[in-house]
Design an enzyme around this catalytic site. Structure first.
Site, PDB file in Angstrom:
ATOM      1  N   ASP A   1     -32.503 -35.495  46.474  1.00 53.53           N
ATOM      2  CA  ASP A   1     -31.788 -34.816  47.550  1.00 53.53           C
ATOM      3  C   ASP A   1     -31.422 -33.399  47.103  1.00 53.53           C
ATOM      4  O   ASP A   1     -30.631 -33.230  46.163  1.00 53.53           O
ATOM      5  CB  ASP A   1     -30.493 -35.620  47.811  1.00 53.53           C
TER       6      ASP A   1
ATOM      7  N   LYS B   1     -35.625 -34.187  49.466  1.00 49.79           N
ATOM      8  CA  LYS B   1     -35.098 -34.344  50.830  1.00 49.79           C
ATOM      9  C   LYS B   1     -34.280 -33.104  51.190  1.00 49.79           C
ATOM     10  O   LYS B   1     -33.527 -32.598  50.357  1.00 49.79           O
ATOM     11  CB  LYS B   1     -34.227 -35.597  50.946  1.00 49.79           C
TER      12      LYS B   1
ATOM     13  N   ASP C   1     -27.235 -36.670  47.265  1.00 45.87           N
ATOM     14  CA  ASP C   1     -26.128 -35.793  46.861  1.00 45.87           C
ATOM     15  C   ASP C   1     -24.779 -36.417  47.235  1.00 45.87           C
ATOM     16  O   ASP C   1     -23.724 -35.877  46.910  1.00 45.87           O
ATOM     17  CB  ASP C   1     -26.286 -34.374  47.434  1.00 45.87           C
ATOM     18  N   SER C   2     -24.827 -37.590  47.880  1.00 41.70           N
ATOM     19  CA  SER C   2     -23.599 -38.357  48.114  1.00 41.70           C
ATOM     20  C   SER C   2     -22.917 -38.668  46.780  1.00 41.70           C
ATOM     21  O   SER C   2     -21.732 -39.003  46.745  1.00 41.70           O
ATOM     22  CB  SER C   2     -23.912 -39.661  48.858  1.00 41.70           C
TER      23      SER C   2
ATOM     24  N   GLU D   1     -29.326 -39.874  60.520  1.00 45.04           N
ATOM     25  CA  GLU D   1     -27.999 -40.351  60.120  1.00 45.04           C
ATOM     26  C   GLU D   1     -27.029 -40.377  61.284  1.00 45.04           C
ATOM     27  O   GLU D   1     -26.830 -39.372  61.984  1.00 45.04           O
ATOM     28  CB  GLU D   1     -27.437 -39.466  58.980  1.00 45.04           C
TER      29      GLU D   1
END
Ligand code: KIV
Length: 259
Positions: free
Chosen positions: A82, A111, A43-44, A177
């Site tokens: 995601d 995810k 989703d970045s 992360e």
């Protein structure tokens, strides 16, 4: 090329580093597919492709379009989708959305960001046959800053407990992360599933980066990103040369014309 399965990923723990990158488009997916075990439709993309301030603005319909395109272009790697913000607020909402995602994109897994708070959701989805990758440490969908996590005792304890909870709830792997090295090492030694680090040191079972950061196409270059090329410079040179050629009437030349 043999398709990478969830079992193959799990078996790599403590043996072979797991190679992962993000992809949002067919061009990148086709290249990543040759060299990666896992491709994440992250989703970045909200920030990288659409100029959004945070990933919280990303809609599931947008993700589905990219998920479909990436999955169609990757024949070997495991493609992970995601789940965007607010699409898994409880187990029933999560199941409804995850089912829709898998049906419409054919992606191999999803995810979810979070630890102890989403254990019930992970358990429910995995029992229903939807493979889940976890994500702990810095959680872009629920945090206001991008600072390194795990620097103090309480954060360390909380992130460790989150990772243990995700691992024990049926997830097949877990992204860690932006956490301090010692914590990533401790988590990787303690959980039974592979850990995939992003800004989380060499001690993880695998690594992931946002491809656009790694190839110098985004404006994001924190310490944990290694830039393998500077595509922005290459593109700029091409655009500059094209502009000059059009101005000077050098393009199109006889090579580019139909007779
Ligand atoms: O959205 C994304 O690209 C991610 C990676 C940073 C792991 O979640």
């Amino acid at each position: 090329m043999q398709k990478i399965t969830i079992n193959k990923i799990i078996k790599k723990k403590n043996k072979n580093p797991i190679i992962c990158l993000t992809a949002y488009s067919p061009a990148i997916a086709k290249i990543a597919d040759k060299y990666c075990d896992i491709i994440l439709v992250g989703d970045s993309l909200g920030m990288v492709l659409y100029g959004m301030k945070t990933t919280k603005e990303v809609k599931i319909e947008t993700m589905i379009l990219h998920g479909k395109a990436v999955k169609k272009s990757a024949s070997k790697s495991l493609v992970v989708f995601d789940m965007p913000y607010k699409t898994y607020s409880n187990k029933l909402i999560a199941y409804k959305n995850a089912k829709k995602v898998i049906k419409s994109t054919n992606c191999d897994a999803i995810k979810l960001e979070g630890g102890k708070k989403i254990v019930k959701i992970i358990r429910y989805l995995t029992k229903k046959g939807i493979p889940v990758m976890g994500h702990v440490g810095l959680l872009p969908q629920s945090s206001n800053n991008f600072k390194t996590r795990g620097k103090n005792f309480f954060q360390k304890k909380q992130i460790f407990e989150d990772a243990m909870a995700v691992s024990n709830s049926g997830a097949f792997a877990i992204v860690i992360e932006c956490v301090v090295e010692s914590l990533a090492k401790k988590i990787t030694k303690s959980v039974s599933i592979p850990t995939i680090g992003i800004g989380a040191s060499i001690h993880c079972d695998g690594q992931i980066l946002v491809t656009d950061d790694m190839i110098g196409l985004s404006d994001f270059s924190p310490k944990f990103v290694k830039q393998y090329s500077n595509l922005k410079k290459i593109i700029e040179k091409s655009v500059k040369n094209y502009s000059r050629d059009v101005k000077l009437k050098r393009f199109p030349s006889y090579k580019n014309v139909y007779k």
